[in-house]
Design a protein around this motif. Sequence first.
Motif, PDB file in Angstrom:
ATOM      1  N   ALA A  58     -14.718  -4.406 -17.023  1.00 22.09           N
ATOM      2  CA  ALA A  58     -13.944  -5.196 -16.068  1.00 22.09           C
ATOM      3  C   ALA A  58     -13.070  -4.319 -15.158  1.00 22.09           C
ATOM      4  O   ALA A  58     -12.238  -4.842 -14.407  1.00 22.09           O
ATOM      5  CB  ALA A  58     -13.059  -6.199 -16.820  1.00 22.09           C
ATOM      6  N   LEU A  59     -13.260  -3.009 -15.219  1.00 18.20           N
ATOM      7  CA  LEU A  59     -12.456  -2.075 -14.407  1.00 18.20           C
ATOM      8  C   LEU A  59     -12.439  -2.491 -12.930  1.00 18.20           C
ATOM      9  O   LEU A  59     -13.478  -2.749 -12.335  1.00 18.20           O
ATOM     10  CB  LEU A  59     -13.044  -0.665 -14.528  1.00 18.20           C
ATOM     11  CG  LEU A  59     -12.386   0.426 -13.675  1.00 18.20           C
ATOM     12  CD1 LEU A  59     -11.016   0.780 -14.225  1.00 18.20           C
ATOM     13  CD2 LEU A  59     -13.283   1.665 -13.608  1.00 18.20           C
ATOM     14  N   GLU A  60     -11.241  -2.538 -12.349  1.00 21.80           N
ATOM     15  CA  GLU A  60     -11.085  -2.797 -10.919  1.00 21.80           C
ATOM     16  C   GLU A  60     -10.968  -1.457 -10.191  1.00 21.80           C
ATOM     17  O   GLU A  60     -10.129  -0.628 -10.539  1.00 21.80           O
ATOM     18  CB  GLU A  60      -9.827  -3.625 -10.651  1.00 21.80           C
ATOM     19  CG  GLU A  60      -9.888  -5.050 -11.172  1.00 21.80           C
ATOM     20  CD  GLU A  60      -8.640  -5.841 -10.826  1.00 21.80           C
ATOM     21  OE1 GLU A  60      -7.707  -5.239 -10.236  1.00 21.80           O
ATOM     22  OE2 GLU A  60      -8.589  -7.033 -11.130  1.00 21.80           O
ATOM     23  N   VAL A  61     -11.823  -1.247  -9.197  1.00 23.38           N
ATOM     24  CA  VAL A  61     -11.827   0.011  -8.449  1.00 23.38           C
ATOM     25  C   VAL A  61     -11.390  -0.258  -7.012  1.00 23.38           C
ATOM     26  O   VAL A  61     -11.950  -1.129  -6.336  1.00 23.38           O
ATOM     27  CB  VAL A  61     -13.217   0.661  -8.458  1.00 23.38           C
ATOM     28  CG1 VAL A  61     -13.188   1.990  -7.685  1.00 23.38           C
ATOM     29  CG2 VAL A  61     -13.702   0.878  -9.885  1.00 23.38           C
ATOM     30  N   SER A  79      -0.556  -2.472  -9.630  1.00 30.29           N
ATOM     31  CA  SER A  79       0.156  -3.470 -10.431  1.00 30.29           C
ATOM     32  C   SER A  79      -0.826  -4.283 -11.269  1.00 30.29           C
ATOM     33  O   SER A  79      -1.941  -4.575 -10.834  1.00 30.29           O
ATOM     34  CB  SER A  79       0.959  -4.408  -9.530  1.00 30.29           C
ATOM     35  OG  SER A  79       1.959  -3.693  -8.848  1.00 30.29           O
ATOM     36  N   PRO A  80      -0.438  -4.676 -12.481  1.00 34.82           N
ATOM     37  CA  PRO A  80      -1.341  -5.445 -13.344  1.00 34.82           C
ATOM     38  C   PRO A  80      -1.722  -6.777 -12.720  1.00 34.82           C
ATOM     39  O   PRO A  80      -0.913  -7.431 -12.050  1.00 34.82           O
ATOM     40  CB  PRO A  80      -0.501  -5.656 -14.611  1.00 34.82           C
ATOM     41  CG  PRO A  80       0.538  -4.592 -14.573  1.00 34.82           C
ATOM     42  CD  PRO A  80       0.839  -4.362 -13.132  1.00 34.82           C
ATOM     43  N   SER A  81      -2.986  -7.162 -12.927  1.00 36.83           N
ATOM     44  CA  SER A  81      -3.456  -8.451 -12.453  1.00 36.83           C
ATOM     45  C   SER A  81      -3.166  -9.519 -13.500  1.00 36.83           C
ATOM     46  O   SER A  81      -2.619  -9.233 -14.568  1.00 36.83           O
ATOM     47  CB  SER A  81      -4.957  -8.388 -12.185  1.00 36.83           C
ATOM     48  OG  SER A  81      -5.658  -8.182 -13.405  1.00 36.83           O
ATOM     49  N   LEU A  82      -3.569 -10.748 -13.205  1.00 36.47           N
ATOM     50  CA  LEU A  82      -3.296 -11.867 -14.100  1.00 36.47           C
ATOM     51  C   LEU A  82      -3.903 -11.641 -15.478  1.00 36.47           C
ATOM     52  O   LEU A  82      -3.306 -11.984 -16.503  1.00 36.47           O
ATOM     53  CB  LEU A  82      -3.842 -13.159 -13.482  1.00 36.47           C
ATOM     54  CG  LEU A  82      -3.653 -14.444 -14.308  1.00 36.47           C
ATOM     55  CD1 LEU A  82      -2.157 -14.729 -14.492  1.00 36.47           C
ATOM     56  CD2 LEU A  82      -4.351 -15.625 -13.624  1.00 36.47           C
ATOM     57  N   PHE A  83      -5.124 -11.041 -15.503  1.00 33.53           N
ATOM     58  CA  PHE A  83      -5.826 -10.856 -16.765  1.00 33.53           C
ATOM     59  C   PHE A  83      -5.676  -9.435 -17.327  1.00 33.53           C
ATOM     60  O   PHE A  83      -6.266  -9.107 -18.347  1.00 33.53           O
ATOM     61  CB  PHE A  83      -7.309 -11.196 -16.598  1.00 33.53           C
ATOM     62  CG  PHE A  83      -7.540 -12.624 -16.188  1.00 33.53           C
ATOM     63  CD1 PHE A  83      -7.423 -13.643 -17.107  1.00 33.53           C
ATOM     64  CD2 PHE A  83      -7.838 -12.930 -14.872  1.00 33.53           C
ATOM     65  CE1 PHE A  83      -7.620 -14.967 -16.727  1.00 33.53           C
ATOM     66  CE2 PHE A  83      -8.036 -14.252 -14.481  1.00 33.53           C
ATOM     67  CZ  PHE A  83      -7.920 -15.273 -15.408  1.00 33.53           C
ATOM     68  N   ASP A 114       1.304   0.895 -16.032  1.00 31.39           N
ATOM     69  CA  ASP A 114       0.476   0.851 -17.238  1.00 31.39           C
ATOM     70  C   ASP A 114      -0.916   0.320 -16.894  1.00 31.39           C
ATOM     71  O   ASP A 114      -1.052  -0.655 -16.135  1.00 31.39           O
ATOM     72  CB  ASP A 114       1.111  -0.059 -18.292  1.00 31.39           C
ATOM     73  CG  ASP A 114       2.374   0.536 -18.897  1.00 31.39           C
ATOM     74  OD1 ASP A 114       2.541   1.761 -18.819  1.00 31.39           O
ATOM     75  OD2 ASP A 114       3.191  -0.248 -19.430  1.00 31.39           O
ATOM     76  N   GLY A 115      -1.934   0.972 -17.474  1.00 32.24           N
ATOM     77  CA  GLY A 115      -3.304   0.523 -17.259  1.00 32.24           C
ATOM     78  C   GLY A 115      -3.917   0.970 -15.951  1.00 32.24           C
ATOM     79  O   GLY A 115      -5.056   0.590 -15.638  1.00 32.24           O
ATOM     80  N   ALA A 116      -3.196   1.766 -15.172  1.00 31.52           N
ATOM     81  CA  ALA A 116      -3.714   2.222 -13.870  1.00 31.52           C
ATOM     82  C   ALA A 116      -3.995   3.719 -13.905  1.00 31.52           C
ATOM     83  O   ALA A 116      -3.239   4.494 -14.492  1.00 31.52           O
ATOM     84  CB  ALA A 116      -2.713   1.917 -12.759  1.00 31.52           C
TER      85      ALA A 116
END
Length: 346
Positions: A58-61, A79-83, A114-116
């Motif tokens: 599900a990685l967003e690029v 920034s973190p998305s909803l999911f 975080d997560g980026a």
Amino acid sequence: MAAPRSSSRTAAKPSKIPQVSWREPRPAPLVLVSGPEEICAERAIAGIRDYLRAEDPALEVSDIRADDYAPGTLLAMTSPSLFGEPRLVRVSGVERCSDAFLQEAVSYLDQPQDGATVILRHTGASVRGKKLLDALRAGTGEGIEIACPAIKRDGDRVDFAAGEFKAAKKRIQPSALRALVSAFADDLTELAAACQQLIGDVEGDVTDDIVTKYYGGRVEVSAFVVADTAIAGRYGEALISLRHALSSGADPVPMVAAFAMKLRTMARVAGNREPSRQLAQRLGMKDWQVDRARRDLAGWNERSLGLAIQATARADAEVKGASRDPIFALERMVTVIATRRPFGEE
């Protein structure tokens, strides 16, 4: 008397963040991909993407141009998305970055999301963005650097191609490797593509015949390939390389000059046990030149090196007009150097 100016190289502070090979990239909250060699940078960036995507499909690029930057974009994309999917943000053109990007990127170093994963691509073509690079390199563990220095020298291209086959666990004969590199001496991207084609197409080891079959029309043996082969003592291969080079239009004069340059370097290094860096500084050479000369000297002694230098001096005079047969002069020189014996001696 005015104090001498210190160069930017001298003033540069050493990096405090981990240095990672472009062949084995890994993600980090902040990744600096530095240096001009684009093929290596592309591999590194693609490797990080594949690594992250394997961990989470599900990685967003996202992609950002640092030279055409809209304020707030970096924070919005990290920034973190909803999911809460992981995010990879690839930033190109940092060497041309706008003031807005530079200001926001420097601030981002203090509080990565975080997560980026943020990849900063800086080619080194300018000092633009130096404030950002210095701050990242002085970091406290949030970042890594993947250096992609220019690959221009013959030895560097050979190492690059050898690395392609090694990474694929594919064997290639040394002479086939040199022929392949000679075929694509002016284009590293094409060399990389040729390596991948052979890796994908050929079953078993890659041989001279296979390289000739695929790229025979492009193979041009350089003077340094002939010199390297002869100095290594591979007599038959050296003569074949010489004839191939001459049939491809090589000029005898620079051919002899290549031999002379390598032998002079060997003579300067021979018998000296100083550390490479110290000896290189004293002789006005590069570290790699000293290391290469020491490898070339394997199996040589003072007598054989003297014979080789004399043979090269004689060939130099003959190819410049002292002989009616410059081809024979070259073959005699190669024979003396490759066999390390006087010409005609069994």
